[in-house]
Design a protein around this motif. Sequence first.
Motif, PDB file in Angstrom:
ATOM      1  N   TYR A   1     -41.367 -23.841  25.986  1.00  0.00           N
ATOM      2  CA  TYR A   1     -40.737 -23.515  27.257  1.00  0.00           C
ATOM      3  C   TYR A   1     -40.525 -24.789  28.055  1.00  0.00           C
ATOM      4  O   TYR A   1     -41.342 -25.709  28.011  1.00  0.00           O
ATOM      5  CB  TYR A   1     -41.616 -22.567  28.077  1.00  0.00           C
TER       6      TYR A   1
ATOM      7  N   LEU B   1     -35.588 -12.420  26.483  1.00  0.00           N
ATOM      8  CA  LEU B   1     -36.183 -13.375  27.412  1.00  0.00           C
ATOM      9  C   LEU B   1     -36.612 -12.572  28.646  1.00  0.00           C
ATOM     10  O   LEU B   1     -35.766 -12.106  29.403  1.00  0.00           O
ATOM     11  CB  LEU B   1     -35.203 -14.471  27.806  1.00  0.00           C
TER      12      LEU B   1
ATOM     13  N   CYS C   1     -27.962 -17.255  24.556  1.00  0.00           N
ATOM     14  CA  CYS C   1     -28.871 -17.267  23.420  1.00  0.00           C
ATOM     15  C   CYS C   1     -28.216 -18.053  22.282  1.00  0.00           C
ATOM     16  O   CYS C   1     -26.981 -18.188  22.230  1.00  0.00           O
ATOM     17  CB  CYS C   1     -29.230 -15.860  22.960  1.00  0.00           C
TER      18      CYS C   1
ATOM     19  N   TRP D   1     -33.114 -19.855  24.006  1.00  0.00           N
ATOM     20  CA  TRP D   1     -32.401 -19.460  25.223  1.00  0.00           C
ATOM     21  C   TRP D   1     -32.070 -20.716  26.007  1.00  0.00           C
ATOM     22  O   TRP D   1     -32.936 -21.599  26.172  1.00  0.00           O
ATOM     23  CB  TRP D   1     -33.244 -18.529  26.079  1.00  0.00           C
TER      24      TRP D   1
ATOM     25  N   TRP E   1     -39.184 -11.429  20.078  1.00  0.00           N
ATOM     26  CA  TRP E   1     -38.285 -11.083  18.973  1.00  0.00           C
ATOM     27  C   TRP E   1     -38.678  -9.726  18.412  1.00  0.00           C
ATOM     28  O   TRP E   1     -39.867  -9.459  18.216  1.00  0.00           O
ATOM     29  CB  TRP E   1     -38.411 -12.165  17.897  1.00  0.00           C
TER      30      TRP E   1
ATOM     31  N   THR F   1     -43.662 -21.223  19.937  1.00  0.00           N
ATOM     32  CA  THR F   1     -42.710 -21.115  21.033  1.00  0.00           C
ATOM     33  C   THR F   1     -42.791 -22.364  21.891  1.00  0.00           C
ATOM     34  O   THR F   1     -43.799 -23.096  21.862  1.00  0.00           O
ATOM     35  CB  THR F   1     -42.972 -19.877  21.910  1.00  0.00           C
TER      36      THR F   1
ATOM     37  N   ILE G   1     -40.345 -15.554  25.747  1.00  0.00           N
ATOM     38  CA  ILE G   1     -39.387 -15.283  24.676  1.00  0.00           C
ATOM     39  C   ILE G   1     -40.056 -14.365  23.654  1.00  0.00           C
ATOM     40  O   ILE G   1     -41.253 -14.483  23.377  1.00  0.00           O
ATOM     41  CB  ILE G   1     -38.903 -16.595  24.016  1.00  0.00           C
TER      42      ILE G   1
ATOM     43  N   SER H   1     -36.145 -21.921  26.514  1.00  0.00           N
ATOM     44  CA  SER H   1     -37.236 -21.526  25.630  1.00  0.00           C
ATOM     45  C   SER H   1     -36.724 -21.445  24.203  1.00  0.00           C
ATOM     46  O   SER H   1     -35.523 -21.268  23.981  1.00  0.00           O
ATOM     47  CB  SER H   1     -37.798 -20.170  26.060  1.00  0.00           C
ATOM     48  N   CYS H   2     -37.635 -21.572  23.254  1.00  0.00           N
ATOM     49  CA  CYS H   2     -37.239 -21.413  21.857  1.00  0.00           C
ATOM     50  C   CYS H   2     -38.406 -20.855  21.059  1.00  0.00           C
ATOM     51  O   CYS H   2     -39.567 -20.898  21.500  1.00  0.00           O
ATOM     52  CB  CYS H   2     -36.737 -22.710  21.246  1.00  0.00           C
TER      53      CYS H   2
END
Length: 130
Positions: free
Chosen positions: A60, A81, A96, A36, A72, A58, A70, A49-50
Motif C-alpha cells: 500500500y 478495494l 484497476c 489499484w 480478491w 500486498t 485490497i 495498492s497491489c
Amino acid sequence: QLQLVESGGGLVQPGGSLRLSCAASRFNLNYYYIGWFRQAPGKEREGVSCMSSNRASTNYRDSVKGRFTISWDNAKNTMYLQMNSLKPEDTAIYYCAADQPGMSGSRWDCSMFTSDYNSWGQGTQVTVSS
C-alpha cells in the motif's frame, strides 16, 4: 485479451467508505498480480495498492495504509478495494490493473508502477467532499 471493468465509485463525505470492484473476463486472474491506481486532476497516475499473483503479499502507498484494503475473490474472478476513512485528497479516478510475472518474476511480488501493467480498467470516479 484480458478485460477489466471497475464499479463502485461515487460521491462520499469525508470519513465515509466505498468499495470498488474490478471484474475480470476472458481470462482467469489466478496467475496475475493485480493493482489499484488513481489519478487526480493535473497529477500523474499513482499506485495505491497491489497484490501478488499467489495472493500472499500486498503493498500500500503510505497515505492509505490502515484505511484501504485490497482483496480478491477467486470464485468471482474479481478484485476489490475497500476504502475507509476517506479524505478529500483521496478524490481521483481509480483504475484497476493486472499483469503476469515475467519469466524471471516471482509470484510473491507485485508492483506499484504503471509501467508494469498491460491490462487496465476504464476507471471509476471517487469524489470525497462534504
